[in-house]
Design a protein around this motif. Structure first.
Motif, mmCIF file in Angstrom:
data_model
loop_
_atom_site.group_PDB
_atom_site.id
_atom_site.type_symbol
_atom_site.label_atom_id
_atom_site.label_comp_id
_atom_site.label_asym_id
_atom_site.label_seq_id
_atom_site.Cartn_x
_atom_site.Cartn_y
_atom_site.Cartn_z
ATOM 1 N N VAL A 75 0.836 -1.207 0.000
ATOM 2 C CA VAL A 75 0.000 0.000 0.000
ATOM 3 C C VAL A 75 0.866 1.250 0.000
ATOM 4 C CG1 VAL A 75 -1.629 1.343 1.376
ATOM 5 C CG2 VAL A 75 -1.983 -1.108 1.067
ATOM 6 N N VAL A 76 1.900 1.272 0.841
ATOM 7 C CA VAL A 76 2.777 2.437 0.939
ATOM 8 C C VAL A 76 3.551 2.643 -0.361
ATOM 9 C CG1 VAL A 76 4.831 3.366 2.075
ATOM 10 C CG2 VAL A 76 2.980 2.370 3.438
ATOM 11 N N THR A 77 4.081 1.564 -0.920
ATOM 12 C CA THR A 77 4.840 1.661 -2.165
ATOM 13 C C THR A 77 3.977 2.221 -3.288
ATOM 14 O OG1 THR A 77 6.283 -0.188 -1.546
ATOM 15 C CG2 THR A 77 6.151 0.362 -3.886
ATOM 16 N N ASP A 78 2.749 1.737 -3.386
ATOM 17 C CA ASP A 78 1.840 2.217 -4.431
ATOM 18 C C ASP A 78 1.520 3.696 -4.249
ATOM 19 O OD1 ASP A 78 1.815 -0.304 -5.502
ATOM 20 O OD2 ASP A 78 -0.146 -0.863 -4.684
ATOM 21 N N ALA A 79 1.294 4.115 -2.994
ATOM 22 C CA ALA A 79 0.944 5.515 -2.731
ATOM 23 C C ALA A 79 2.096 6.446 -3.075
ATOM 24 C CB ALA A 79 0.547 5.682 -1.266
ATOM 25 N N LEU A 80 3.325 6.057 -2.720
ATOM 26 C CA LEU A 80 4.483 6.900 -3.023
ATOM 27 C C LEU A 80 4.786 6.899 -4.518
ATOM 28 C CD1 LEU A 80 6.899 6.088 -0.059
ATOM 29 C CD2 LEU A 80 5.361 8.038 -0.321
ATOM 30 N N SER A 81 4.628 5.746 -5.156
ATOM 31 C CA SER A 81 4.886 5.661 -6.598
ATOM 32 C C SER A 81 3.926 6.560 -7.375
ATOM 33 C CB SER A 81 4.740 4.216 -7.077
ATOM 34 O OG SER A 81 5.717 3.387 -6.478
ATOM 35 N N ALA A 82 2.691 6.671 -6.886
ATOM 36 C CA ALA A 82 1.711 7.542 -7.550
ATOM 37 C C ALA A 82 2.161 8.999 -7.522
ATOM 38 C CB ALA A 82 0.343 7.393 -6.889
ATOM 39 N N LYS A 83 2.984 9.355 -6.531
ATOM 40 C CA LYS A 83 3.537 10.705 -6.434
ATOM 41 C C LYS A 83 4.959 10.772 -6.996
ATOM 42 C CE LYS A 83 0.159 12.846 -4.319
ATOM 43 N NZ LYS A 83 -0.499 14.048 -4.867
ATOM 44 N N GLN A 84 5.386 9.675 -7.627
ATOM 45 C CA GLN A 84 6.733 9.561 -8.199
ATOM 46 C C GLN A 84 7.810 9.770 -7.134
ATOM 47 O OE1 GLN A 84 6.685 12.301 -11.583
ATOM 48 N NE2 GLN A 84 5.980 10.640 -12.914
ATOM 49 N N VAL A 85 7.570 9.180 -5.973
ATOM 50 C CA VAL A 85 8.532 9.210 -4.870
ATOM 51 C C VAL A 85 9.125 7.824 -4.713
ATOM 52 C CG1 VAL A 85 8.866 9.569 -2.396
ATOM 53 C CG2 VAL A 85 7.311 11.064 -3.681
ATOM 54 N N TYR A 86 10.446 7.723 -4.875
ATOM 55 C CA TYR A 86 11.133 6.438 -4.805
ATOM 56 C C TYR A 86 12.331 6.564 -3.860
ATOM 57 C CZ TYR A 86 8.402 6.005 -9.095
ATOM 58 O OH TYR A 86 7.382 6.010 -10.013
ATOM 59 N N PRO A 87 12.149 6.240 -2.579
ATOM 60 C CA PRO A 87 13.252 6.364 -1.623
ATOM 61 C C PRO A 87 14.472 5.556 -2.067
ATOM 62 C CG PRO A 87 11.179 5.992 -0.483
ATOM 63 C CD PRO A 87 10.912 5.777 -1.942
ATOM 64 N N ALA A 88 15.617 6.224 -2.109
ATOM 65 C CA ALA A 88 16.842 5.562 -2.580
ATOM 66 C C ALA A 88 17.439 4.644 -1.521
ATOM 67 C CB ALA A 88 17.873 6.622 -2.998
ATOM 68 N N ARG A 89 17.195 4.972 -0.260
ATOM 69 C CA ARG A 89 17.751 4.166 0.828
ATOM 70 C C ARG A 89 16.605 3.560 1.642
ATOM 71 N NH1 ARG A 89 21.331 8.275 4.024
ATOM 72 N NH2 ARG A 89 19.531 9.604 3.518
ATOM 73 N N GLN A 90 16.449 2.259 1.515
ATOM 74 C CA GLN A 90 15.386 1.572 2.233
ATOM 75 C C GLN A 90 15.984 0.556 3.206
ATOM 76 O OE1 GLN A 90 12.250 -0.095 -0.111
ATOM 77 N NE2 GLN A 90 11.724 1.850 -1.084
ATOM 78 N N LEU A 91 15.373 0.472 4.366
ATOM 79 C CA LEU A 91 15.766 -0.509 5.369
ATOM 80 C C LEU A 91 14.582 -1.444 5.587
ATOM 81 C CD1 LEU A 91 17.672 -1.639 7.520
ATOM 82 C CD2 LEU A 91 16.786 0.102 9.097
ATOM 83 N N GLU A 92 14.768 -2.717 5.326
ATOM 84 C CA GLU A 92 13.692 -3.696 5.399
ATOM 85 C C GLU A 92 13.685 -4.376 6.760
ATOM 86 O OE1 GLU A 92 13.259 -7.849 3.218
ATOM 87 O OE2 GLU A 92 13.009 -6.177 1.809
ATOM 88 N N VAL A 93 12.534 -4.385 7.423
ATOM 89 C CA VAL A 93 12.404 -5.038 8.724
ATOM 90 C C VAL A 93 11.176 -5.940 8.714
ATOM 91 C CG1 VAL A 93 13.532 -3.139 9.923
ATOM 92 C CG2 VAL A 93 11.051 -3.153 9.721
ATOM 93 N N GLY A 94 11.082 -6.802 9.726
ATOM 94 C CA GLY A 94 10.040 -7.831 9.709
ATOM 95 C C GLY A 94 8.842 -7.586 10.597
ATOM 96 N N SER A 95 8.761 -6.423 11.251
ATOM 97 C CA SER A 95 7.609 -6.185 12.121
ATOM 98 C C SER A 95 7.373 -4.699 12.319
ATOM 99 C CB SER A 95 7.806 -6.860 13.485
ATOM 100 O OG SER A 95 8.706 -6.122 14.287
ATOM 101 N N THR A 96 6.132 -4.380 12.693
ATOM 102 C CA THR A 96 5.779 -2.989 12.981
ATOM 103 C C THR A 96 6.482 -2.503 14.242
ATOM 104 O OG1 THR A 96 3.617 -3.255 11.927
ATOM 105 C CG2 THR A 96 3.843 -1.438 13.483
ATOM 106 N N GLU A 97 6.613 -3.370 15.237
ATOM 107 C CA GLU A 97 7.262 -2.975 16.489
ATOM 108 C C GLU A 97 8.710 -2.559 16.249
ATOM 109 O OE1 GLU A 97 6.180 -2.459 19.660
ATOM 110 O OE2 GLU A 97 4.230 -2.611 18.702
ATOM 111 N N VAL A 98 9.432 -3.340 15.451
ATOM 112 C CA VAL A 98 10.818 -2.984 15.131
ATOM 113 C C VAL A 98 10.861 -1.662 14.372
ATOM 114 C CG1 VAL A 98 12.888 -3.657 13.855
ATOM 115 C CG2 VAL A 98 11.603 -5.370 15.143
#
Length: 228
Positions: A140-163
């Motif tokens: 959902v977040v990726t689609d919303a940002l892509s619609a605004k042509q926003v593509y974060p160059a530095r992404q950190l992938e995590v496995g939970s909302t708490e983290v």
């Protein structure tokens, strides 16, 4: 194998229905939910259900949308609540409720000191914390940002909302997560919500079912409860 699973599922449902005919006095209800839903949205419903039907044993599985869909398709859970739209043969998706996704930052972040909504393009220059592949929140977040042509160059992938929340509070980056998951942190002042100019992200949460599968009485009762 699929045919055998379906037969066993029918047999199990029949047994549970026989137990449940005495005012839902027994049986098992297996609930699968995406992590945000399982952690922050359905716990009050689970408490209400348990008090109303103490004889029903509850089994809760928390996982990402992809895995919950697989469990529903293989008849391993009775109720499936997920965060992303599903297009899979044999699975019926029904809109359940809406949930707002908001941008969060630590109180020390530069975004927290602005008095006006930030321009979406500024997100691209920050470390953006995202969930793992298969997460409905991430899609959902990726689609919303892509619609605004926003593509974060530095992404950190995590496995939970708490983290995610802990990393943002620690000043490592920013993220967009469910507003339902941050109420405590907002009250404590460890996180702030940053408004974004021209971007309001509201997603639909979905309830899944298997086409043609009969629901047992416990499932019917729980589905009625969560519609309140």
């Amino acid at each position: 194998m699929q045919h055998a699973k379906a037969l066993f599922d029918i047999e199990r449902n029949a047994e549970e229905e026989l137990h449940a005919m005495r005012g839902l006095g027994g049986g098992v209800l297996r609930i699968g939910a995406s992590t945000t839903i399982a952690t922050y949205i359905i716990p009050p419903y689970l408490g209400i259900f348990h008090r109303a039907y103490p004889g029903i044993k509850l089994s809760i599985t928390s996982a990402n949308t992809r895995l919950i869909t697989q469990l529903m398709n293989s008849h391993e859970i009775d109720v499936a609540l997920v965060e992303g739209p599903i297009e899979e043969v044999g699975i019926v998706s029904e809109a359940w409720r809406k949930d707002e996704m908001v941008l969060i930052a630590s109180p020390e972040h530069i975004f927290a000191n602005t008095t006006e909504p930030i321009d979406p393009y500024r997100i691209a220059d920050e470390i953006f914390i995202v969930r793992e592949p298969g997460s409905g929140s991430r899609e959902v977040v990726t689609d919303a940002l892509s619609a605004k042509q926003v593509y974060p160059a530095r992404q950190l992938e995590v496995g939970s909302t708490e983290v995610t929340k802990q990393l943002v509070a620690g000043g490592l980056g920013i993220a967009m997560i469910s507003v339902a998951s941050i109420r405590d942190q907002i009250t404590l002042g460890t996180l702030v919500v940053v408004p974004i100019k021209g971007l309001h992200v509201e997603r639909v949460l979905w309830r899944l079912s298997v086409a043609g599968r009969l629901s047992n009485p416990a499932t019917i009762a729980f589905n009625k409860l969560i519609q309140i």
